[in-house]
Design an enzyme around this catalytic site. Sequence first.
Site, short mmCIF file in Angstrom:
data_model
loop_
_atom_site.label_atom_id
_atom_site.label_comp_id
_atom_site.label_asym_id
_atom_site.label_seq_id
_atom_site.Cartn_x
_atom_site.Cartn_y
_atom_site.Cartn_z
N GLU A 397 0.81 -1.20 0.17
CA GLU A 397 0.10 -0.09 0.12
C GLU A 397 0.91 1.34 -0.02
O GLU A 397 0.54 2.40 -0.40
CB GLU A 397 -0.85 -0.01 1.05
N HIS A 426 6.77 -27.80 2.06
CA HIS A 426 5.73 -28.74 1.48
C HIS A 426 4.47 -27.89 0.49
O HIS A 426 3.62 -28.24 0.12
CB HIS A 426 4.95 -29.37 2.60
N LYS A 531 -13.12 2.28 -3.03
CA LYS A 531 -14.08 2.63 -2.15
C LYS A 531 -15.29 3.50 -3.10
O LYS A 531 -16.42 3.12 -2.95
CB LYS A 531 -13.81 3.42 -1.11
#
Length: 618
Positions: A397, A426, A531
């Site tokens: 960000e 793994h 937003k």
Amino acid sequence: MSSISGISSSPSVHKPLTRSIIPNTTRSSSYSLLSFQSRSSKLDDDTRSVKVKAQSLARNVNISINHKSPGLEKDPNLLWSRYVDWLYQHKELGLYLDVSRLGFTDEFVQQMLPRFDNAFKAMEELEKGAIANPDEGRMVGHYWLRKPDLAPNPSLKIQIHKTLDAVCKFADDVISCKITPPSSPHGRFTQILSVGIGGSALGPQFVAEALAPDNPPLKIRFIDNTDPAGIDHQIAQLGPELASTLVIVISKSGGTPETRNGLLEVQKAFREAGLVFAKQGVAITQENSLLDNTARIEGWLARFPMFDWVGGRTSEMSAVGLLPAALQAIDIREMLAGAALMDEATRSTELRNNPAALLALCWYWASDGVGSKDMVVLPYKDSLLLFSRYLQQLVMESIGKEFDLDGNRVNQGLSVYGNKGSTDQHAYIQQLREGVHNFFVTFIEVLRDRPPGHDWELEPGVTCGDYLFGMLQGTRSALYSNNRESITVTVQEVTPRSVGALVALYERAVGLYAALVNINAYHQPGVEAGKRAAGEVLALQKRVLAVLKNASCDQPVVPLTLDEIADRCHSPEDIEMICKIIMHMAANDRAIIAEGSCGSPRSMKVFLTECDIDESYE
């Protein structure tokens, strides 16, 4: 075969790196062209040339970075010397930084020094109170939180001290049962429900996972999204302990939709349980925000300030992170002390003695200063699992920006992802060692395995922690033997002091790197754009509901096609979004698809399940 030091017996096939920064005289600013050949970017070892634009911080100075790297050092003796020469140690914090497994050259370091000189000056001005976030006209003061004497005026210093004292007193009063819930059979608070998103959640989550004792006085849960099922799960898990739950609502403005929704859902749960929310609610927000005024008018249990000059992703050392931590009996003053010690170290203007600058240098080298490679964060400690998620926001960000400070489109960024060791053995280590070479690794090592006196040997001479240590060192060596670069950050143990230091280290590294590439690390226009777009979708949904209401309340009911809905909404260009809105509403029993199916959108005809819709939709 590779040895434990990551030394390959076969000759290196690492291709030379050539970088040049050439001043572009067609622009008035010192605009630069960065050309390089990617290191080991193709399986056939062919080099490629990539041209990107990067902004130089050294104003009116021609910088030319031309160097050829012979590849990563593989001679054991020279590699040992490189390790010793470049190892950083902070004795008081018990922290080490090893950058020897990156192949930067002395020439590269020398040519980067003018940029660092400017970055150090910019950081000094920031700490003095300069407007370091010019887009929003704000100071950037998270460093003042752990050393209030740095604050540029006395009133800020008083606010910081006052807030910290209030956080400590409130937490002590809750834990000691001086403050109690009104209806709990336990007679005390037993749970914390933290409602917040982004920086208001990631830092507190990381610290809780890393530092909370096995049996804290209050256990913490988080509502960090607007997912109804996720919210329901957290509330259901509380069960009857809702009556002894302290709810902390964290939002700078009080208007963040996800946080507001979480608050409304929790308040509904309190009403249904016959509980008074205000007696158990705490707000952390900016003074006089919508949330602050609501909490004051309704008489919530407590209110704590968020400061205009502290961003969400750097707010862990503010009330945002300190209050939840203190309520779990985490020593927050030790966290602040660790951060303050690291801040002092990262103020050094000598590159080798500044661990944050070393990280920024490595990031620039590894990603060519343009984010060409991802950063994989691998903490070899279960309690640090969430550190990669925390860094994901802090780094991405801050660094991921379309424009630089001069308005040039640069599309900067540094992608971060990670897991934990040795789980990663793994999972994706196979690709890291042998697949596409588009990353560098940051290992987080913790030396102490268990508290003193608690370790035991699984087999002669080997403990469980020795296996974890072996996995880390083995992975580091295996990656390096195949020309995969890495950084290792080592701490003695996971304590409030070391966690505070890690947070401060990466906060400063992000700030310095941002200065090197000339971007604003302290705003987030892309987040705000998302937003706004979400708001537009919800506004369109209200228009769709109004159109469907009018049609569904007719007698007889008239189902509408998507084209008809879009036309009546005066939004034919939004028909795809209208289709998605209808699909979501139908899945939640709020609309009925009378004809056709979602798999064949043009065939769909839709009406509402009921026509009694709130007039505000119209």
